[in-house]
Design an enzyme around this catalytic site. Structure first.
Site, PDB file in Angstrom:
ATOM      1  N   SER A  39       3.227  -2.053  10.235  1.00  0.00           N
ATOM      2  CA  SER A  39       4.689  -1.999  10.408  1.00  0.00           C
ATOM      3  C   SER A  39       5.359  -3.350  10.144  1.00  0.00           C
ATOM      4  CB  SER A  39       5.047  -1.472  11.804  1.00  0.00           C
ATOM      5  OG  SER A  39       4.554  -0.157  11.972  1.00  0.00           O
TER       6      SER A  39
ATOM      7  N   ASN B  23       0.870  -1.179   0.000  1.00  0.00           N
ATOM      8  CA  ASN B  23       0.000   0.000   0.000  1.00  0.00           C
ATOM      9  C   ASN B  23       0.903   1.224   0.000  1.00  0.00           C
ATOM     10  OD1 ASN B  23      -1.887   2.006   0.418  1.00  0.00           O
ATOM     11  ND2 ASN B  23      -2.283   1.474   2.554  1.00  0.00           N
TER      12      ASN B  23
ATOM     13  N   GLY C  47       2.359   2.581  10.803  1.00  0.00           N
ATOM     14  CA  GLY C  47       3.263   3.719  10.654  1.00  0.00           C
ATOM     15  C   GLY C  47       3.933   4.153  11.940  1.00  0.00           C
TER      16      GLY C  47
ATOM     17  N   LYS D  24       0.168   4.300  -0.335  1.00  0.00           N
ATOM     18  CA  LYS D  24      -0.430   5.502   0.253  1.00  0.00           C
ATOM     19  C   LYS D  24      -0.179   6.701  -0.677  1.00  0.00           C
ATOM     20  CE  LYS D  24      -0.082   3.314   4.723  1.00  0.00           C
ATOM     21  NZ  LYS D  24       0.132   3.432   6.170  1.00  0.00           N
TER      22      LYS D  24
ATOM     23  N   HIS E  49      -9.434   1.265   5.029  1.00  0.00           N
ATOM     24  CA  HIS E  49      -8.152   1.407   5.735  1.00  0.00           C
ATOM     25  C   HIS E  49      -8.330   2.366   6.907  1.00  0.00           C
ATOM     26  CE1 HIS E  49      -3.956   2.451   6.536  1.00  0.00           C
ATOM     27  NE2 HIS E  49      -3.629   1.348   5.878  1.00  0.00           N
TER      28      HIS E  49
ATOM     29  N   GLU F  38      -6.648   4.725   7.998  1.00  0.00           N
ATOM     30  CA  GLU F  38      -6.405   6.143   7.688  1.00  0.00           C
ATOM     31  C   GLU F  38      -7.623   6.757   7.011  1.00  0.00           C
ATOM     32  OE1 GLU F  38      -1.647   5.271   7.346  1.00  0.00           O
ATOM     33  OE2 GLU F  38      -2.792   5.576   5.504  1.00  0.00           O
TER      34      GLU F  38
ATOM     35  N   GLU G   5      -5.375  -4.927  10.593  1.00  0.00           N
ATOM     36  CA  GLU G   5      -4.375  -3.883  10.817  1.00  0.00           C
ATOM     37  C   GLU G   5      -4.660  -3.170  12.132  1.00  0.00           C
ATOM     38  OE1 GLU G   5      -2.398  -2.498   6.847  1.00  0.00           O
ATOM     39  OE2 GLU G   5      -4.073  -1.235   7.364  1.00  0.00           O
TER      40      GLU G   5
ATOM     41  N   GLY H 218       2.821  -1.236   4.328  1.00  0.00           N
ATOM     42  CA  GLY H 218       2.859   0.200   4.054  1.00  0.00           C
ATOM     43  C   GLY H 218       4.255   0.672   3.721  1.00  0.00           C
TER      44      GLY H 218
END
Length: 251
Positions: free
Chosen positions: A214, A10, A174, A12, A96, A98, A168, A235
């Site tokens: 992570s 991903n 992150g 992003k 997701h 985010e 996740e 990510g």
């Protein structure tokens, strides 16, 4: 039947078109060598056309990072499944954390997007996960079950073979923190239990569930050895070609 291992990157809001094409060229031989693994790159909208061109005649699949549930309309800045399907996009990330945290994504909109993705022959990667506060309060089980149940509202069992779930934990995205392999496996086991309750034992056994949060070449091997974990949604580490290749080689 053994479940397929899937490694998805991903990106992003990263990577320009020339960088995307260069990355895919560098990944092509590894994807060919490890053809038993599904390798997916979920790229920004502006990279989709270039990534799809670069990935032609390779084992690399291309996905989008989000989509709207309506097929068209007055939704400035949005992209629909109807737009993604004809250009050859195969996967799409939905829900997701985010998107949930910054863009008002809810369990309800996740469910609408899953239905729309399936309508346009896109394979949804549905993200679920709890916050650190929820984990510390012992709410992980109930939060995850609720997210799964709501995401799969009115989804037929036959559609499950087109769907991937990505667990996740929000506190691990992150941050450099990661759930231990055992924590990840335990929570993914809860997801399988919920799928069994909603559908059947067979559905729970066969659905592909990744871990994300992570993931890197230092912790990937231990995660992949766990019985319930079918690969990873990656990510930051997916932006570095050498690191991404190292993770693939650990599957």
């Amino acid at each position: 039947m053994e479940r397929k291992k899937i490694i998805a990157g991903n990106w992003k809001m990263n990577m320009l078109p020339d960088e995307a094409m260069q990355f895919i060229q560098g990944l092509t031989n590894i994807a060919e060598k490890h053809s038993e693994i599904e390798i997916i790159l979920c790229v920004p909208y502006t990279d989709l056309f270039y990534a799809l061109m670069a990935a032609q005649n390779t084992k690399i699949k291309i996905g989008a990072q989000n989509m709207h549930w309506e097929e068209k309309g007055a939704f400035t800045g949005e992209i629909s499944g109807k737009m993604l399907e004809p250009i050859g996009v195969e996967y799409v990330i939905i829900g997701h954390s985010e998107r949930r945290a910054y863009f008002a994504e809810t369990d309800e909109t996740v469910n609408k997007k899953v239905k729309s993705a399936l309508k346009y022959n896109l394979k949804p990667i549905i993200c679920v996960g709890e916050t650190l506060e929820q984990r510390l309060k012992g709410e992980t089980d109930s939060i995850i079950r609720r997210q799964v149940k709501n995401a799969f509202e009115q989804i037929e069992e036959e559609d499950l073979k087109q769907i991937i779930i990505a667990y996740e934990p929000i506190w691990a995205i992150g941050t450099g923190k990661t759930a231990t392999a055992q924590e990840a496996d335990d929570t993914i086991s809860i997801i399988r239990q919920e799928i069994q309750q909603l559908y059947s034992k067979e559905a729970a056994k066969n659905i592909i569930i990744q871990y994300g949060g992570s993931v890197n070449s230092k912790n990937a091997k231990e995660l992949f050895e766990k019985q319930n974990i079918d690969g990873a949604l990656i990510g930051g580490a997916s932006l570095n070609l050498e690191e991404f290749i190292r993770i693939i080689q650990l599957v």
